[in-house]
Design a protein around this motif. Structure first.
Motif, PDB file in Angstrom:
ATOM      1  N   PHE A   1       0.834  -1.187   0.000  1.00  0.00           N
ATOM      2  CA  PHE A   1       0.000   0.000   0.000  1.00  0.00           C
ATOM      3  C   PHE A   1       0.878   1.251   0.000  1.00  0.00           C
ATOM      4  O   PHE A   1       2.022   1.199   0.465  1.00  0.00           O
ATOM      5  CB  PHE A   1      -0.928  -0.018   1.221  1.00  0.00           C
ATOM      6  CG  PHE A   1      -2.041  -1.008   1.063  1.00  0.00           C
ATOM      7  CD1 PHE A   1      -3.214  -0.651   0.419  1.00  0.00           C
ATOM      8  CD2 PHE A   1      -1.906  -2.314   1.533  1.00  0.00           C
ATOM      9  CE1 PHE A   1      -4.241  -1.575   0.242  1.00  0.00           C
ATOM     10  CE2 PHE A   1      -2.923  -3.238   1.365  1.00  0.00           C
ATOM     11  CZ  PHE A   1      -4.097  -2.874   0.711  1.00  0.00           C
ATOM     12  N   PRO A   2       0.328   2.344  -0.517  1.00  0.00           N
ATOM     13  CA  PRO A   2       1.127   3.570  -0.582  1.00  0.00           C
ATOM     14  C   PRO A   2       1.669   4.015   0.776  1.00  0.00           C
ATOM     15  O   PRO A   2       2.723   4.647   0.835  1.00  0.00           O
ATOM     16  CB  PRO A   2       0.139   4.604  -1.128  1.00  0.00           C
ATOM     17  CG  PRO A   2      -0.863   3.812  -1.890  1.00  0.00           C
ATOM     18  CD  PRO A   2      -0.981   2.513  -1.160  1.00  0.00           C
ATOM     19  N   ALA A   3       0.967   3.687   1.852  1.00  0.00           N
ATOM     20  CA  ALA A   3       1.470   4.078   3.169  1.00  0.00           C
ATOM     21  C   ALA A   3       2.843   3.467   3.435  1.00  0.00           C
ATOM     22  O   ALA A   3       3.620   3.968   4.238  1.00  0.00           O
ATOM     23  CB  ALA A   3       0.484   3.669   4.255  1.00  0.00           C
ATOM     24  N   ILE A   4       3.131   2.362   2.727  1.00  0.00           N
ATOM     25  CA  ILE A   4       4.447   1.727   2.871  1.00  0.00           C
ATOM     26  C   ILE A   4       5.352   2.134   1.707  1.00  0.00           C
ATOM     27  O   ILE A   4       6.501   2.544   1.908  1.00  0.00           O
ATOM     28  CB  ILE A   4       4.305   0.178   2.884  1.00  0.00           C
ATOM     29  CG1 ILE A   4       3.243  -0.254   3.892  1.00  0.00           C
ATOM     30  CG2 ILE A   4       5.654  -0.495   3.128  1.00  0.00           C
ATOM     31  CD1 ILE A   4       3.529   0.125   5.340  1.00  0.00           C
ATOM     32  N   ALA A   5       4.811   2.011   0.491  1.00  0.00           N
ATOM     33  CA  ALA A   5       5.594   2.367  -0.693  1.00  0.00           C
ATOM     34  C   ALA A   5       4.683   3.079  -1.677  1.00  0.00           C
ATOM     35  O   ALA A   5       3.903   2.455  -2.376  1.00  0.00           O
ATOM     36  CB  ALA A   5       6.186   1.108  -1.338  1.00  0.00           C
ATOM     37  N   GLY A   6       4.760   4.392  -1.692  1.00  0.00           N
ATOM     38  CA  GLY A   6       3.874   5.178  -2.535  1.00  0.00           C
ATOM     39  C   GLY A   6       4.622   5.953  -3.580  1.00  0.00           C
ATOM     40  O   GLY A   6       5.301   5.368  -4.435  1.00  0.00           O
ATOM     41  N   LEU A   7       4.560   7.260  -3.476  1.00  0.00           N
ATOM     42  CA  LEU A   7       5.213   8.122  -4.448  1.00  0.00           C
ATOM     43  C   LEU A   7       6.720   7.879  -4.411  1.00  0.00           C
ATOM     44  O   LEU A   7       7.337   7.951  -3.358  1.00  0.00           O
ATOM     45  CB  LEU A   7       4.896   9.584  -4.101  1.00  0.00           C
ATOM     46  CG  LEU A   7       5.311  10.635  -5.119  1.00  0.00           C
ATOM     47  CD1 LEU A   7       4.612  10.445  -6.450  1.00  0.00           C
ATOM     48  CD2 LEU A   7       5.029  12.033  -4.563  1.00  0.00           C
ATOM     49  N   TRP A   8       7.302   7.624  -5.561  1.00  0.00           N
ATOM     50  CA  TRP A   8       8.720   7.267  -5.673  1.00  0.00           C
ATOM     51  C   TRP A   8       9.101   6.204  -4.631  1.00  0.00           C
ATOM     52  O   TRP A   8      10.148   6.272  -3.993  1.00  0.00           O
ATOM     53  CB  TRP A   8       9.600   8.516  -5.550  1.00  0.00           C
ATOM     54  CG  TRP A   8       9.492   9.382  -6.765  1.00  0.00           C
ATOM     55  CD1 TRP A   8       9.812   9.053  -8.050  1.00  0.00           C
ATOM     56  CD2 TRP A   8       8.999  10.725  -6.834  1.00  0.00           C
ATOM     57  NE1 TRP A   8       9.543  10.089  -8.904  1.00  0.00           N
ATOM     58  CE2 TRP A   8       9.047  11.146  -8.192  1.00  0.00           C
ATOM     59  CE3 TRP A   8       8.505  11.633  -5.877  1.00  0.00           C
ATOM     60  CZ2 TRP A   8       8.641  12.398  -8.603  1.00  0.00           C
ATOM     61  CZ3 TRP A   8       8.122  12.886  -6.300  1.00  0.00           C
ATOM     62  CH2 TRP A   8       8.177  13.271  -7.657  1.00  0.00           C
ATOM     63  N   GLU A   9       8.159   5.291  -4.438  1.00  0.00           N
ATOM     64  CA  GLU A   9       8.358   4.152  -3.507  1.00  0.00           C
ATOM     65  C   GLU A   9       8.566   4.568  -2.056  1.00  0.00           C
ATOM     66  O   GLU A   9       9.047   3.802  -1.232  1.00  0.00           O
ATOM     67  CB  GLU A   9       9.525   3.244  -3.967  1.00  0.00           C
ATOM     68  CG  GLU A   9       9.395   2.716  -5.393  1.00  0.00           C
ATOM     69  CD  GLU A   9       8.091   1.965  -5.650  1.00  0.00           C
ATOM     70  OE1 GLU A   9       7.628   1.240  -4.758  1.00  0.00           O
ATOM     71  OE2 GLU A   9       7.507   2.154  -6.749  1.00  0.00           O
ATOM     72  N   LYS A  10       8.220   5.819  -1.726  1.00  0.00           N
ATOM     73  CA  LYS A  10       8.340   6.267  -0.331  1.00  0.00           C
ATOM     74  C   LYS A  10       6.971   6.182   0.343  1.00  0.00           C
ATOM     75  O   LYS A  10       5.941   6.298  -0.337  1.00  0.00           O
ATOM     76  CB  LYS A  10       8.822   7.725  -0.277  1.00  0.00           C
ATOM     77  CG  LYS A  10      10.100   7.991  -1.016  1.00  0.00           C
ATOM     78  CD  LYS A  10      11.297   7.403  -0.296  1.00  0.00           C
ATOM     79  CE  LYS A  10      12.582   7.758  -1.031  1.00  0.00           C
ATOM     80  NZ  LYS A  10      13.700   6.902  -0.591  1.00  0.00           N
ATOM     81  N   PRO A  11       6.948   6.046   1.661  1.00  0.00           N
ATOM     82  CA  PRO A  11       5.657   6.013   2.368  1.00  0.00           C
ATOM     83  C   PRO A  11       4.857   7.291   2.084  1.00  0.00           C
ATOM     84  O   PRO A  11       5.390   8.396   2.226  1.00  0.00           O
ATOM     85  CB  PRO A  11       6.048   5.946   3.841  1.00  0.00           C
ATOM     86  CG  PRO A  11       7.424   5.378   3.837  1.00  0.00           C
ATOM     87  CD  PRO A  11       8.080   5.860   2.578  1.00  0.00           C
ATOM     88  N   THR A  12       3.627   7.121   1.675  1.00  0.00           N
ATOM     89  CA  THR A  12       2.834   8.263   1.228  1.00  0.00           C
ATOM     90  C   THR A  12       1.396   8.144   1.718  1.00  0.00           C
ATOM     91  O   THR A  12       0.820   7.058   1.712  1.00  0.00           O
ATOM     92  CB  THR A  12       2.810   8.312  -0.325  1.00  0.00           C
ATOM     93  OG1 THR A  12       4.155   8.303  -0.797  1.00  0.00           O
ATOM     94  CG2 THR A  12       2.092   9.559  -0.829  1.00  0.00           C
ATOM     95  N   VAL A  13       0.866   9.285   2.126  1.00  0.00           N
ATOM     96  CA  VAL A  13      -0.553   9.330   2.443  1.00  0.00           C
ATOM     97  C   VAL A  13      -1.246  10.141   1.359  1.00  0.00           C
ATOM     98  O   VAL A  13      -0.784  11.224   0.989  1.00  0.00           O
ATOM     99  CB  VAL A  13      -0.809   9.975   3.821  1.00  0.00           C
ATOM    100  CG1 VAL A  13      -2.226  10.548   3.887  1.00  0.00           C
ATOM    101  CG2 VAL A  13      -0.630   8.962   4.933  1.00  0.00           C
ATOM    102  N   LEU A  14      -2.338   9.594   0.823  1.00  0.00           N
ATOM    103  CA  LEU A  14      -3.123  10.336  -0.155  1.00  0.00           C
ATOM    104  C   LEU A  14      -4.520  10.536   0.433  1.00  0.00           C
ATOM    105  O   LEU A  14      -5.215   9.582   0.735  1.00  0.00           O
ATOM    106  CB  LEU A  14      -3.220   9.555  -1.469  1.00  0.00           C
ATOM    107  CG  LEU A  14      -4.106  10.208  -2.541  1.00  0.00           C
ATOM    108  CD1 LEU A  14      -3.432  11.417  -3.142  1.00  0.00           C
ATOM    109  CD2 LEU A  14      -4.454   9.214  -3.639  1.00  0.00           C
TER     110      LEU A  14
END
Lengths: 174, 1030, 126
Positions: B307-320
């Protein structure tokens, strides 16, 4: 979804001016090396040239050091980008849900009829392009038609002719 | 221009005028002159304010005081006290505690009053370009509080307490998302705002960004602090230039104030925001696709986890988070999670913003507490459906959502309750659809949308939705086949289970939910090739013809009127409708509701044009000129000579079968003769049309009560080969109100019938009619004509819900019938065994019932009495089937059960239609049943089952183009003349006077000729194919 | 401007509240707000704003003019709110430039609500 655009033979660069290419180079320069700047570069390029001919795509690809295939993939993925020349004015008929249930389809049909072109087409005199837009967020005013940056509310097939006439060349400068 | 100190608004709507508002207006005018106030007070007569039972109504500005039920005495006081001395007369002004409904306050309408603005509190209040105004409204104090007093964990805990769930669609708890991201390993984290708002029909995010951009920035900064991020992105669609502009200005201002950037508020927290522009792809609303797009790639989704919270934008933790969610965060922190959680339902807390559009009076953005009912949003806030049309469904959640039909208007706004109905809350787009929307076409629209926006990465979405779309296209073109619905369901479920991302998994929702709630409409397209809403253009020539239950070629006869060929027009009508003079007067004209001219100005007055032709036919005996068919077929018995029986008999005779109609009464015509008063339908008109039907080979035997005098079995013994039962509903529905046994109570149907057959009918001086249907209105107007001094009409809902025809209600009120809306009788009280008064209670509208109408509920302590000496209950009718049907025919709830396409009962050879089958209780539907039954009986007897269809071709109507100018100009319909109200008392002369030749020609010229150039679509033929296939 | 501290935030708020007349009363007698969201602009709010500015300038009125976002009832746009001191806010709907001039005359100068343009319950004219 790829839009199935038939690759049109790009006219000689005589269509564009050296100033335009210089502007593109400057834009590429400012975006180069920044992550995630492909879309922004292509937006800028489209702003400069009005659309994204193969020639321009290729300059962007070389400039950013990205394969041409990826540039083409992006340019065809987003409906914002156009691979064919646009008219002087872009007429977008909203086909969002609210517009659709309030007669947006009939408005679109009449636009096609009046301009004699299909969605995505441009009139022979390059005055108008016709687009279908999914929602401009003015649903309470449905159905809406957008011409360039002006939004026209509560349209009906009958109201279109005089509005379009305002934009045609002969009406300008009055 | 004059300047006035006060403005007095007197309601001049029909209801208030009937209640005497014109006199009130004149009296105020006189009193104002008396006090020389006419230069200071502006007296205005306004349009109807919709609460006619409170009339006459007077509103005085600038105070906005609402005086209801004013009379001459109260006017004197109001003018002297309020307008002269400036003191509000409290005891005369509207008192909400009386429970008489809401008073209208001009300029501050219900639309706002019933909302609860939490997230949108600043929208439309502050200048979005001024950060100071935002700060003035407590802006950035939540960020200050978070940085100054709270740890990131405490921020998350507070958000958790609030219970807020993601407003973008899926409803995932926001605090949980933040917590996952906070706990994820990594030095660089991102917070993103999803402002892609791709759901067509939703625009709350746009409005929030345009009207209050700082709320979103503050929410992002708080979120960033909570998860440990120092960089945020807003992904906004390019279609929103103003939102992008406002957001850009806001970011610049916030940077200037140091509310973005390094060391915010001197608390050592760094955070900045950048705007990314979307380039037009619906799928980019999906979180993984959105992140790909921000990275500058094709916005294709990828499987989750991770999930993006772990690997999101540029594979960094991300909240959307969505715009609305982020815009709500500041107020949650300011006022506390508990405060926020105090609003809403158990699992859906706080408020939610909806964008309300489509067929609803008030279009716009609506913020309400979770738990508010869908009906409240559509009716109380949205103001209901325009043009008196019927609500059909509301599409909730856009292309990923589903529809919610009328019977579920009580559903509370709650993630889980909505999901149970097969829709989703989504981002909150509500598109209201009325009777003019075709659900199959709507489903096709959404599927076309998703098909177009499918990114193509996974086959279930790319190919599966394409297959579904092909099927729907076929159905809408009239090429649907048996099994199509099942195939759609199968494919839909498959795609739901196997598609890669949210877009694909939800793509079949609109189709599945319309099948679930409107399966009948799909069947009707496939089996009958009929589109009830007259939307699917491939199925018909003109919407009027398609909507007419008997399939009248409306544009055809209107064209012939234009050509002056009235005999031909009559012949064309008679091919489908043997009662044009009747229908020209009393038809409920469903055709007019679908007339395309109505979209421009007003629909064609089709009914009166038909009457014009029929009246002319009587004058010149046009019927004699129509060719008769030789009666070589099998004899058929028809029971009951109402419109259904007459129609069935007529078509059977035209197909060569000799027909005998058995009628219980001494007069023929059923309800047409004894139910509808003469001032609406004169006897000679009915007589001519019945005589015409007879002349085609129909015999009518009066005074025969089938079931008592002769049984159905005996009819077969007598040589009849088929039977059509169309006995209608002859019993008055029993009212349970106490006192209904008193002398002076006269059931409406009996009252009308007894009067028509010549019995002595005694009418009281003060009459109360109970009910809101056509029988009630007919009874009220008849009582007035028979000399009643006062006729009160008691109806438990409001005028809008009255089932009676609008024009009839209007005329009744003009004639002096006094309506009591939202009133229900409790009991009738008598003196010496005779009716003396009617005790009533005020009602108010509560929950929605299965039909989508509000259920009236009594208001305690509002009892009042009306003095009466006669009570006419007219609240409904029931069947009387004693001895008629026997045990071979299935009866349910008193109604005969039939196959809805063939009208066949369970007994071979016996068919039934009209009111006795308990479906649409109107004249024209009764006739349609008769027409269908005649075709099926013919087939049953070995015929082709084909109604004659030759006249249109004979006169070559398709080749006659529309008359008049090419450019169509707005022009309202021609109004027929009516008998003056003063001439109606004591008279049963027809009230409506019809068109003369010039008026008819003018009205006919308004027709847009939707049929022109569409000769190859004889819908009748298609309908037959179906019946054959069954 | 220099970076704000938390105290500065409070100062801006206090000053703003005073100016907006929420606590103090330094604010002008008449405030007119033109709602200029996308829906307002699409319906002609710019023309209304221009008409308002011109009328106020021509007549040399002491009126506070402000713009704001969409109040939610988009099909009545362009919407103008008029707030006279000590009176309830009055909302006008479907305002045209000509209507704006009338509202200035009647309501802003004359103090009488221009009832013709009041926002009413139904968007359809009967």
């Amino acid at each position: 979804m790829p839009k199935g655009v038939v690759e049109k033979k790009v006219e000689q660069s005589s269509e564009f001016t050296p100033e335009q290419f210089a502007e593109l180079d400057a834009a590429i320069e400012s975006f180069r090396g920044k992550s995630g700047s492909t879309i922004r570069t292509l937006s800028k390029a489209q702003e400069i040239f009005g659309y994204l001919p193969k020639e321009v795509q290729s300059i962007v690809a070389k400039g950013l050091g990205i394969p041409m295939s990826e540039i083409y993939g992006i340019a065809t993925f987003y409906s914002f980008f156009s691979l064919v020349p646009k008219g002087k004015h872009t007429i977008s008929s909203c086909q969002g849900t609210a517009c659709y249930v309030r007669g947006g389809k009939q408005v679109m049909d009449e636009l096609k009829n009046l301009l004699g072109i299909d969605v995505g087409g441009t009139t022979a005199d390059r005055q108008f392009s016709l687009d279908s837009v999914r929602c401009v967020g003015a649903c309470a005013l449905a159905p809406v038609v957008r011409i360039d940056d002006d939004v026209y509310r509560q349209m009906s097939p009958k109201k279109l002719k005089p509005i379009i006439a305002k934009y045609s060349d002969s009406a300008e400068g009055e | 221009m004059k300047r006035y100190r006060s403005t007095a608004l007197v309601c001049g709507g029909t209801g208030c005028v009937a209640a005497g508002s014109l006199n009130i207006y004149e009296q105020i005018f006189r009193e104002l002159r008396k006090y020389r106030l006419e230069e200071e007070v502006n007296l205005v007569l306004t349009g109807c304010n919709g609460i006619c039972d409170q009339g006459p109504v007077l509103v005085i500005y600038p105070e906005g005081t609402f005086y209801n039920r004013v009379d001459p005495a109260s006017i004197s006081r109001i003018v002297e006290e309020h307008l002269l001395k400036g003191r509000i007369v409290k005891e005369l002004s509207y008192d909400r505690s009386k429970g008489e409904g809401q008073p209208p306050v001009f300029g501050e309408i219900d639309f706002f009053r019933m909302q609860h603005k939490v997230t949108r509190a600043n929208c439309g209040v502050i200048d979005p370009r001024s950060i100071d105004e935002y700060i003035t409204m407590d802006g950035y104090s939540a960020l200050a509080k978070a940085l100054n007093e709270m740890t990131p964990d405490e921020v998350i805990a507070e958000v958790k307490k609030s219970g807020i769930r993601g407003r973008g669609g899926a409803g995932f708890p926001t605090a949980l998302k933040w917590q996952f991201c906070r706990q994820a390993a990594g030095d660089q984290k991102y917070i993103m705002c999803n402002a892609d708002e791709g759901d067509p029909g939703a625009f709350m995010d746009r409005s929030q960004l345009e009207g209050d951009p700082h709320s979103v920035l503050e929410g992002m900064a708080i979120g960033a602090y909570a998860i440990g991020s120092n960089m945020g992105y807003v992904y906004c669609r390019a279609e929103y230039p103003l939102a992008i502009e406002m957001l850009g200005t806001a970011i610049d201002q916030a940077r200037e104030y140091g509310l973005l950037g390094k060391d915010i508020l001197g608390k050592g927290f760094d955070f900045d925001i950048e705007i990314m522009m979307g380039a037009g792809a619906f799928v980019c609303g999906e979180e993984t696709a959105l992140m790909r797009s921000v990275e500058g790639k094709r916005g294709e989704p990828r499987p989750r986890p991770p999930f993006p919270a772990i690997a999101g934008l540029w594979e960094k933790p991300t909240v959307l988070n969505n715009v609305e969610t982020l815009g709500t965060i500041p107020v949650i922190l300011r006022k506390g999670g508990d405060w926020y959680a105090s609003m809403g339902t158990e699992k859906s807390k706080g408020t939610k913003i909806f964008s309300l559009t489509g067929a609803v009076n008030n279009n716009g953005l609506v913020e309400v507490d979770m738990g508010t009912s869908m009906g409240t949003i559509i009716y109380d806030i949205g103001g209901g459906i325009p043009k008196g049309k019927k609500f059909k469904a509301v599409q909730c959640g856009g292309p990923s959502g589903g529809c919610i039909p009328a019977q579920h208007l009580n559903v509370p706004i709650d993630y889980d309750a909505i999901a149970e109905l097969g829709a989703i809350m989504g981002s909150g787009g509500l598109v209201v659809m009325d009777e003019d929307t075709c659900m199959v076409d709507t489903a096709r629209y959404f599927l076309d949308f998703v098909q177009d926006e499918s990114c193509g990465k996974c086959p279930p979405c790319r190919i599966g939705t394409k297959r579904m779309l092909e099927i729907l296209d076929r159905i809408c073109e009239g090429k649907g086949e048996n099994g199509d619905i099942e195939e759609l369901e199968r494919l839909g479920e498959l795609i739901k289970q196997t598609a890669l991302c949210g877009l694909g998994q939800t793509a079949p929702n609109p189709v599945l939910s319309t099948i679930r709630h409107f399966r009948e409409e799909y069947e009707s397209h496939i089996v009958e090739k009929r589109c009830k809403a007259a939307v699917c253009g491939s199925l018909f020539r003109a919407p009027c013809e398609h909507t007419c239950p008997v399939g009248l070629d409306v544009s055809g006869y209107i064209t012939l009127i234009s050509e002056g060929k009235l005999d031909d027009a009559y012949e064309l009508i008679m091919e489908r409708n043997p009662l044009p003079g009747v229908c020209g007067r009393v038809c409920t004209h469903p055709c007019e509701s679908k007339c395309r001219r109505g979209q421009l100005d007003e629909s064609i007055d089709i009914r009166t044009l038909k009457r014009f032709i029929a009246d002319n036919a009587i004058k010149s005996d046009s019927a004699a000129k129509i060719e008769r068919t030789a009666l070589t077929g099998e004899p058929v018995a028809v029971i009951g000579s109402g419109p259904s029986g007459l129609t069935a008999a007529y078509f059977l005779a035209r197909m060569g079968h000799p027909v005998t109609i058995f009628e219980k009464l001494d007069v023929a015509g059923g309800m047409l003769a004894v139910g509808i008063p003469k001032y609406r339908l004169p006897e000679d008109i009915l007589k001519y049309e019945i005589d015409t039907i007879k002349s085609f080979g129909v015999e009518i035997k009066n005074g025969v009560d089938v079931g008592r005098d002769v049984t159905v079995d005996e009819l077969y013994d007598k040589g009849f080969k088929a039977v059509y039962i169309s006995v209608g509903t002859q019993g008055s529905y029993q009212v349970k109100t106490p006192g209904m046994d008193l002398s002076g109570v006269y059931p409406g149907l009996d009252f009308l019938r007894d009067f028509r057959v010549g019995k002595k009918v005694k009418v009281g001086k003060k009459v109360a009619v109970i009910g809101g249907g056509n029988t009630a209105i007919d009874a009220a107007r008849t009582a007035l004509r028979l000399g009643a001094e006062e006729v009160n009409l008691i109806y438990r809902r409001t005028r809008e819900e009255m089932p009676a025809a609008d024009e009839e209600i209007e005329e009744a009120m003009r004639e002096g019938v006094r309506p009591y809306f939202l009133t229900d009788p409790i009991k009738v009280e008598g003196a010496k065994g005779k009716v003396a008064k009617l005790v009533c209670t005020r009602m108010t509208l509560g929950d929605f019932d299965k039909s989508g109408r509000r259920r009236p509920v009594p208001v305690a302590g509002t009892e009042f009495e009306i003095e009466v000496d006669m009570v006419i209950p007219a609240i409904g009718q029931q069947t009387e089937l004693d001895g008629l049907v026997g045990d071979k025919i299935r009866v349910d709830g008193g109604y005969i059960m039939v196959d809805k396409y063939t009208m066949a009962t369970d007994r071979e050879g016996v068919f039934s239609g009209g009111d006795v089958i308990g479906q649409e209780a109107t004249v024209v539907w009764a006739m349609r049943n008769g027409q269908r039954a005649a075709a099926e009986i013919d087939r049953h007897l070995g015929g082709s089952g084909r109604l004659p269809e030759a006249v249109r071709a004979k006169f070559n109507i398709g080749a006659i183009p529309r008359q008049g100018e090419e450019e169509i100009v707005e022009e309202p319909r021609v109004k027929q003349n009516c008998l003056p109200v003063g001439d109606r008392k004591g008279s049963f002369v027809e009230t409506e006077l019809g068109f003369d030749a010039a008026m008819a020609a003018k009205e006919a010229s308004r027709c847009l000729r939707c049929d022109y150039g569409k000769e190859d679509l004889p819908f009748q033929k298609q309908e037959l194919e179906i019946a054959k296939g069954k | 401007m220099a970076k704000l501290s938390i105290e500065d935030l409070q100062k801006i708020k206090d000053k703003g509240r005073a100016a907006a007349g929420m606590r103090g009363s330094e604010h002008k007698d008449v405030r007119v707000v033109v709602h200029m969201g996308t829906c307002g602009i699409a319906s002609g709010a710019r023309g209304v704003m221009n008409a308002l500015l011109k009328a106020v300038e021509d007549k040399n009125l002491d009126v506070e003019i402000s713009q704001s976002g969409c109040i939610g009832i988009c099909d009545r746009e362009p919407i103008v709110s008029v707030i006279r001191k000590n009176e309830p806010m009055i909302r006008y709907g479907k305002v045209t430039p000509a209507a704006m001039e009338e509202i200035v005359e009647s309501h802003i100068i004359g103090g009488a609500v221009a009832e013709k343009y009041l926002m009413i319950e139904t968007s359809e004219k009967k």
